[in-house]
Design an enzyme around this catalytic site. Structure first.
Site, PDB file in Angstrom:
ATOM      1  N   GLN A 249       0.817  -1.213   0.000  1.00  0.00           N
ATOM      2  CA  GLN A 249       0.000   0.000   0.000  1.00  0.00           C
ATOM      3  C   GLN A 249       0.850   1.263   0.000  1.00  0.00           C
ATOM      4  O   GLN A 249       0.441   2.302  -0.536  1.00  0.00           O
ATOM      5  CB  GLN A 249      -0.938  -0.010   1.210  1.00  0.00           C
ATOM      6  CG  GLN A 249      -1.992  -1.091   1.150  1.00  0.00           C
ATOM      7  CD  GLN A 249      -2.903  -0.962  -0.066  1.00  0.00           C
ATOM      8  OE1 GLN A 249      -3.536   0.063  -0.278  1.00  0.00           O
ATOM      9  NE2 GLN A 249      -2.946  -2.008  -0.885  1.00  0.00           N
ATOM     10  N   HIS A 252       1.528   3.471  -3.159  1.00  0.00           N
ATOM     11  CA  HIS A 252       0.586   4.441  -3.709  1.00  0.00           C
ATOM     12  C   HIS A 252       1.210   5.828  -3.814  1.00  0.00           C
ATOM     13  O   HIS A 252       0.911   6.582  -4.735  1.00  0.00           O
ATOM     14  CB  HIS A 252      -0.662   4.522  -2.824  1.00  0.00           C
ATOM     15  CG  HIS A 252      -1.748   3.584  -3.244  1.00  0.00           C
ATOM     16  ND1 HIS A 252      -2.585   3.821  -4.311  1.00  0.00           N
ATOM     17  CD2 HIS A 252      -2.148   2.400  -2.731  1.00  0.00           C
ATOM     18  CE1 HIS A 252      -3.440   2.827  -4.448  1.00  0.00           C
ATOM     19  NE2 HIS A 252      -3.206   1.943  -3.501  1.00  0.00           N
ATOM     20  N   GLU A 317      -7.671   4.096   6.958  1.00  0.00           N
ATOM     21  CA  GLU A 317      -8.494   3.781   5.786  1.00  0.00           C
ATOM     22  C   GLU A 317      -8.630   2.264   5.619  1.00  0.00           C
ATOM     23  O   GLU A 317      -9.728   1.725   5.540  1.00  0.00           O
ATOM     24  CB  GLU A 317      -7.849   4.394   4.542  1.00  0.00           C
ATOM     25  CG  GLU A 317      -8.567   4.071   3.253  1.00  0.00           C
ATOM     26  CD  GLU A 317      -7.812   4.578   2.027  1.00  0.00           C
ATOM     27  OE1 GLU A 317      -8.419   4.624   0.950  1.00  0.00           O
ATOM     28  OE2 GLU A 317      -6.609   4.909   2.145  1.00  0.00           O
ATOM     29  N   HIS A 318      -7.500   1.564   5.530  1.00  0.00           N
ATOM     30  CA  HIS A 318      -7.492   0.105   5.397  1.00  0.00           C
ATOM     31  C   HIS A 318      -6.926  -0.498   6.673  1.00  0.00           C
ATOM     32  O   HIS A 318      -5.878  -0.058   7.151  1.00  0.00           O
ATOM     33  CB  HIS A 318      -6.599  -0.347   4.234  1.00  0.00           C
ATOM     34  CG  HIS A 318      -6.906   0.303   2.932  1.00  0.00           C
ATOM     35  ND1 HIS A 318      -6.145   1.336   2.409  1.00  0.00           N
ATOM     36  CD2 HIS A 318      -7.885   0.059   2.022  1.00  0.00           C
ATOM     37  CE1 HIS A 318      -6.637   1.692   1.238  1.00  0.00           C
ATOM     38  NE2 HIS A 318      -7.699   0.944   0.980  1.00  0.00           N
ATOM     39  N   ASP A 351      -8.974  -3.496  -2.953  1.00  0.00           N
ATOM     40  CA  ASP A 351      -8.642  -2.450  -3.918  1.00  0.00           C
ATOM     41  C   ASP A 351      -9.112  -2.796  -5.326  1.00  0.00           C
ATOM     42  O   ASP A 351      -9.520  -1.919  -6.088  1.00  0.00           O
ATOM     43  CB  ASP A 351      -7.123  -2.240  -3.958  1.00  0.00           C
ATOM     44  CG  ASP A 351      -6.619  -1.354  -2.847  1.00  0.00           C
ATOM     45  OD1 ASP A 351      -7.442  -0.721  -2.156  1.00  0.00           O
ATOM     46  OD2 ASP A 351      -5.386  -1.299  -2.655  1.00  0.00           O
ATOM     47  N   HIS A 411     -46.187  30.680  11.931  1.00  0.00           N
ATOM     48  CA  HIS A 411     -46.190  29.225  11.984  1.00  0.00           C
ATOM     49  C   HIS A 411     -47.438  28.735  12.725  1.00  0.00           C
ATOM     50  O   HIS A 411     -48.104  27.790  12.306  1.00  0.00           O
ATOM     51  CB  HIS A 411     -44.949  28.705  12.719  1.00  0.00           C
ATOM     52  CG  HIS A 411     -43.692  28.724  11.910  1.00  0.00           C
ATOM     53  ND1 HIS A 411     -43.137  29.872  11.444  1.00  0.00           N
ATOM     54  CD2 HIS A 411     -42.885  27.712  11.499  1.00  0.00           C
ATOM     55  CE1 HIS A 411     -42.029  29.596  10.782  1.00  0.00           C
ATOM     56  NE2 HIS A 411     -41.855  28.272  10.801  1.00  0.00           N
TER      57      HIS A 411
END
Length: 436
Positions: A249, A252, A317-318, A351, A411
């Site tokens: 990862q 990336h 995230e993961h 992914d 109202h």
């Protein structure tokens, strides 16, 4: 007790880069004012691509699809089937409801698809065709009428695999453009591109900032940051497996956090040694190695409860869980984008192919949101109906008194007129307020 054998040098959270924001604001404003002319100039400047129209023709799209080998076509189809199947299961779980909460009082909601959606598919550094599955397919399963896509050129031309994936996923219009100009064109519209109501899909820092600035003009899926991974492991895992999942990862980008969280100091040190070995042979070592040096962490805890608390603090995230009892973390963790449970699964499956969506919250946003899913492309809209005079008068009396508590006479009169009409036809305005 928590011990850090390696700490990150990177800042966390959504810190803003004022210079980047100013640059993106200027680019957005240029497209808003000059439309197609600005899109063309910016595409030539940043992507090196000059076309009379950046929308791909049917002939161009068909050529990209036809360029796939049988195996490539089959693999893309398999991945899209998995994403579609899971998205459809999610959609099927979202039911319209209608309930009579009191005699004569009907309340309900309906899930209404967003009509026009723009999907950004990144592809400048890597041709990320999986992002087409995740956004386009999910929007289509939600029932969105019009789904358009933008992806930058890859090596100076439309990326055949990205184009094919977008088409096979069901994109209605496909554009070969990237960066801020693509976000602006979809959000504002141009002379040749009809604007959308929502933007989805990941991108680089400029794309992410453009989406943030466009929020309100259009809806967006998430405020996205660099890819993150957290590996939670005990001594049932080994250094090679942990190191591979971290570096896989980290490739990336150089700002992608990769964290090992364990209760085994031996595993922690084995993983660190294995990372150094893999960085001598990994083709993407230049990127992954920089990410590990700057953004990598190794954290050792004494207990499982400490590991859960630390994992929830990180809110990654993961989250890859390789322990004797992965369900312990499934049951107890609350802050994560997606969990990958057990030694047999890995973040790469999510992914690319397994079927869950890979567009996920970063920079601790998992504290308050999940990732992209079919529900993001739906508006849950309520309605109400009163079917009897008695119900309208009863609700009206309560409503009138509550409105007067707040000082909203107008109202209150909305309620009073119905009380007079359906229950007290001869009561005047002042009397109705007093009675109510």
């Amino acid at each position: 007790m928590i011990r850090r054998l390696k700490s990150s040098k990177a800042a966390t959270g959504f810190a803003r880069d004022a210079k980047l924001t100013a640059t993106v604001e200027a680019l957005l404003a240029d497209v808003a004012v000059r439309g197609d002319a600005a899109v063309r100039e910016l595409s030539m400047k940043f992507d090196g691509l000059d076309r009379p129209s950046y929308q791909l023709s049917d002939v161009e799209i068909r050529a990209c699809v036809d360029s796939l080998t049988t195996r490539e076509r089959d693999d893309i189809g398999f991945a899209q089937d998995q994403v579609r199947n899971f998205a459809q299961a999610q959609r099927d779980s979202l039911l319209d409801i209608e309930v009579e909460t009191l005699p004569g009082v009907i309340l309900g909601h309906r899930h209404i698809p967003i009509e026009n959606v723009g999907c950004y598919v990144p592809g400048g550094q890597y041709p990320l065709l999986a992002s087409a599955h995740m956004s386009v397919l999910t929007a289509k399963v939600a029932g969105c009428d019009r789904v358009i896509t933008c992806a930058p050129p890859f090596k100076g031309r439309p990326a055949p695999m990205i184009v094919a994936a977008q088409h096979l996923a069901g994109a209605d219009e496909i554009y070969c453009m990237g960066g801020v100009q693509a976000i602006a064109a979809m959000a504002y519209g141009t002379e040749t591109i009809k604007s959308v109501d929502m933007l989805a899909g990941p991108g680089n820092a400029y794309v992410a900032e453009a989406k943030r600035l466009m929020f309100g003009q259009v809806g967006i899926d998430l405020f996205a940051g660099p890819t993150e991974t957290l590996v939670i492991a005990d001594d049932t895992a080994d250094g090679e497996l942990c190191a591979t999942d971290l570096l896989g990862q980290a490739e990336h980008g150089v700002n992608s956090p990769a964290v090992l969280l364990t209760n085994s100091e031996k595993l922690a040190r084995d993983t660190m040694r294995e990372i150094e070995r893999l960085l001598t042979i990994l083709p993407t070592a230049a990127i992954a190695g920089q990410a590990w040096r700057d953004c990598g962490e190794v954290i050792v805890c004494d207990t499982l409860d400490e590991m859960v608390a630390e994992a929830d603090r990180i809110a990654s995230e993961h989250v890859q869980v390789m322990t004797a009892d992965p369900d312990y973390f499934l049951d107890k963790m609350t802050n994560y984008g997606a969990l990958f449970l057990g030694h047999r699964t890995t973040v790469a499956y999510g992914d690319k192919v397994i079927g869950t969506n890979h567009t996920l919250p970063t920079k601790t946003a998992a504290r308050y949101t999940g990732g992209l899913w079919v529900g993001k492309f739906l508006k849950t809209c309520t309605y109400q109906r009163i079917t009897t005079d008695e119900a309208s008068a009863m609700i009206g009396e309560r409503c009138s008194r509550l409105c007067i508590m707040e000082g909203f006479a107008g109202h209150a009169e909305q309620a009073n007129v119905r009380v007079r009409r359906f229950a007290r036809k001869n009561v005047g305005y002042g009397q109705a307020v007093e009675a109510a």
